[in-house]
Motif scaffolding. Sequence first.
Motif, PDB file in Angstrom:
ATOM      1  N   LEU A   1       0.726  -1.149  -0.183  1.00  0.00           N
ATOM      2  CA  LEU A   1      -0.289   0.038   0.022  1.00  0.00           C
ATOM      3  C   LEU A   1       1.101   1.514   0.134  1.00  0.00           C
ATOM      4  CD1 LEU A   1      -2.880   2.073   0.199  1.00  0.00           C
ATOM      5  CD2 LEU A   1      -2.875   1.038   2.403  1.00  0.00           C
ATOM      6  N   LEU A   2       2.234   1.460   1.240  1.00  0.00           N
ATOM      7  CA  LEU A   2       2.912   2.816   0.648  1.00  0.00           C
ATOM      8  C   LEU A   2       3.460   2.550  -0.956  1.00  0.00           C
ATOM      9  CD1 LEU A   2       4.642   1.887   4.275  1.00  0.00           C
ATOM     10  CD2 LEU A   2       2.680   3.643   3.621  1.00  0.00           C
ATOM     11  N   MET A   3       3.869   1.473  -1.093  1.00  0.00           N
ATOM     12  CA  MET A   3       4.383   1.863  -2.228  1.00  0.00           C
ATOM     13  C   MET A   3       3.244   2.505  -4.109  1.00  0.00           C
ATOM     14  SD  MET A   3       5.086  -0.982  -5.470  1.00  0.00           S
ATOM     15  CE  MET A   3       7.025  -1.678  -4.291  1.00  0.00           C
ATOM     16  N   LEU A   4       2.218   2.147  -3.294  1.00  0.00           N
ATOM     17  CA  LEU A   4       0.839   2.489  -4.023  1.00  0.00           C
ATOM     18  C   LEU A   4       0.482   3.754  -4.084  1.00  0.00           C
ATOM     19  CD1 LEU A   4      -1.449   1.907  -6.788  1.00  0.00           C
ATOM     20  CD2 LEU A   4      -2.278   1.430  -4.583  1.00  0.00           C
ATOM     21  N   LEU A   5       1.133   4.484  -2.628  1.00  0.00           N
ATOM     22  CA  LEU A   5       0.797   5.727  -1.849  1.00  0.00           C
ATOM     23  C   LEU A   5       1.593   6.189  -2.372  1.00  0.00           C
ATOM     24  CD1 LEU A   5      -0.885   5.573   1.431  1.00  0.00           C
ATOM     25  CD2 LEU A   5      -1.549   5.695  -0.369  1.00  0.00           C
ATOM     26  N   ALA A   6       2.853   5.836  -2.930  1.00  0.00           N
ATOM     27  CA  ALA A   6       4.034   6.508  -3.161  1.00  0.00           C
ATOM     28  C   ALA A   6       4.175   6.928  -4.772  1.00  0.00           C
ATOM     29  CB  ALA A   6       5.734   5.601  -2.787  1.00  0.00           C
TER      30      ALA A   6
ATOM     31  N   PHE B   1      14.637  20.547  -4.650  1.00  0.00           N
ATOM     32  CA  PHE B   1      14.027  18.754  -4.240  1.00  0.00           C
ATOM     33  C   PHE B   1      14.035  19.040  -2.786  1.00  0.00           C
ATOM     34  CE2 PHE B   1      15.551  14.499  -3.880  1.00  0.00           C
ATOM     35  CZ  PHE B   1      14.603  13.911  -4.777  1.00  0.00           C
ATOM     36  N   ASP B   2      12.870  18.009  -2.501  1.00  0.00           N
ATOM     37  CA  ASP B   2      12.463  17.423  -0.584  1.00  0.00           C
ATOM     38  C   ASP B   2      12.628  16.316  -0.627  1.00  0.00           C
ATOM     39  OD1 ASP B   2      11.967  17.076   1.332  1.00  0.00           O
ATOM     40  OD2 ASP B   2      10.409  18.199   1.679  1.00  0.00           O
ATOM     41  N   ALA B   3      13.267  15.342  -0.512  1.00  0.00           N
ATOM     42  CA  ALA B   3      12.687  13.885  -0.835  1.00  0.00           C
ATOM     43  C   ALA B   3      11.300  13.362  -0.530  1.00  0.00           C
ATOM     44  CB  ALA B   3      14.039  13.013  -1.089  1.00  0.00           C
ATOM     45  N   SER B   4      11.438  13.845   0.691  1.00  0.00           N
ATOM     46  CA  SER B   4      10.206  13.633   1.737  1.00  0.00           C
ATOM     47  C   SER B   4       9.161  12.975   0.649  1.00  0.00           C
ATOM     48  CB  SER B   4       9.998  14.654   2.743  1.00  0.00           C
ATOM     49  OG  SER B   4       9.079  15.507   2.410  1.00  0.00           O
ATOM     50  N   TYR B   5       8.941  13.248   0.120  1.00  0.00           N
ATOM     51  CA  TYR B   5       7.685  13.304  -0.473  1.00  0.00           C
ATOM     52  C   TYR B   5       7.192  11.664  -1.071  1.00  0.00           C
ATOM     53  CZ  TYR B   5       9.136  13.951  -5.324  1.00  0.00           C
ATOM     54  OH  TYR B   5      10.305  13.873  -5.994  1.00  0.00           O
ATOM     55  N   LEU B   6       8.908  10.881  -1.148  1.00  0.00           N
ATOM     56  CA  LEU B   6       8.928   9.449  -1.841  1.00  0.00           C
ATOM     57  C   LEU B   6       8.603   8.892  -0.426  1.00  0.00           C
ATOM     58  CD1 LEU B   6      12.420  10.738  -3.675  1.00  0.00           C
ATOM     59  CD2 LEU B   6      10.177   9.807  -4.992  1.00  0.00           C
ATOM     60  N   GLY B   7       8.318   8.738   0.680  1.00  0.00           N
ATOM     61  CA  GLY B   7       8.017   8.058   1.037  1.00  0.00           C
ATOM     62  C   GLY B   7       9.435   6.955   2.091  1.00  0.00           C
TER      63      GLY B   7
END
Length: 260
Positions: A129-134, A231-237
Amino acid sequence: MQAGFAFSKLADRLASLGELTADDLDLLVDMPSTITHFSPHQPILRHGDDAAQCTLLLQGYISWQDPEASNGQITSISVPGDIADLQTLYRPRINGNLIALGPAVVAQVPHRFFRELAARSPALSRTLLLMLLAEHAMQRNWTVNLGSRDALTRVAHLICEIIVRLQSVGVAADFRLSSPFTQSDLASACAISPVHANRTIQELRRCNMLQWQNKILTITDWSGLVRLAHFDASYLGIRSRRQDARPESQRSTNADIALA
């Protein structure tokens, strides 16, 4: 190809997103898959297809492209370890064309395997699910990139994202990688002309932020590129510190598989 390479790439990607035990990862070992090599710009899935399996990228780069766009507008790029069409577990109809950007190797894994995983392991179910959300978060960022950033920032941001995603699965640790795209592909991904894409790359070279020679992309000023891209990588999870629960003998290396 080494036995278990498909398993190891999926394990790398899942472990970059969520905490998994060795028992969880053991469930991936017997993953059924069909390994297929694709040539540059060869279709993997076409708009309107109904999928009964997921496409796990093992090596190379693949992209979703708008089937209505005459210029092959790229709407997302997958890197090794990604499941490019995980959403087909819930909606099998393909909405777009999935195309190899260059030589690519994929493992096609039956949907039933992922459903069985989710039933057997709550941790794996959550990580899928986290992969899909990413993927959804990357798509939102893609929209922002095209809608509110200038060409130089768009290109810098896209390169930063790809580098971080590759590093999360053990690739490009030295900021050197096989280029994810040609300059024409880069133009399609960033909604600019090929001439503009070429000028943008030349500007990044003049700023001593990267080199792009013989299909090899090398980042020479990572901090500068990040600042330019905001660039802020936080959205990548991606977890900041990933503990690999697999035995050393099961971990993959960059040389595990050869492209056709």
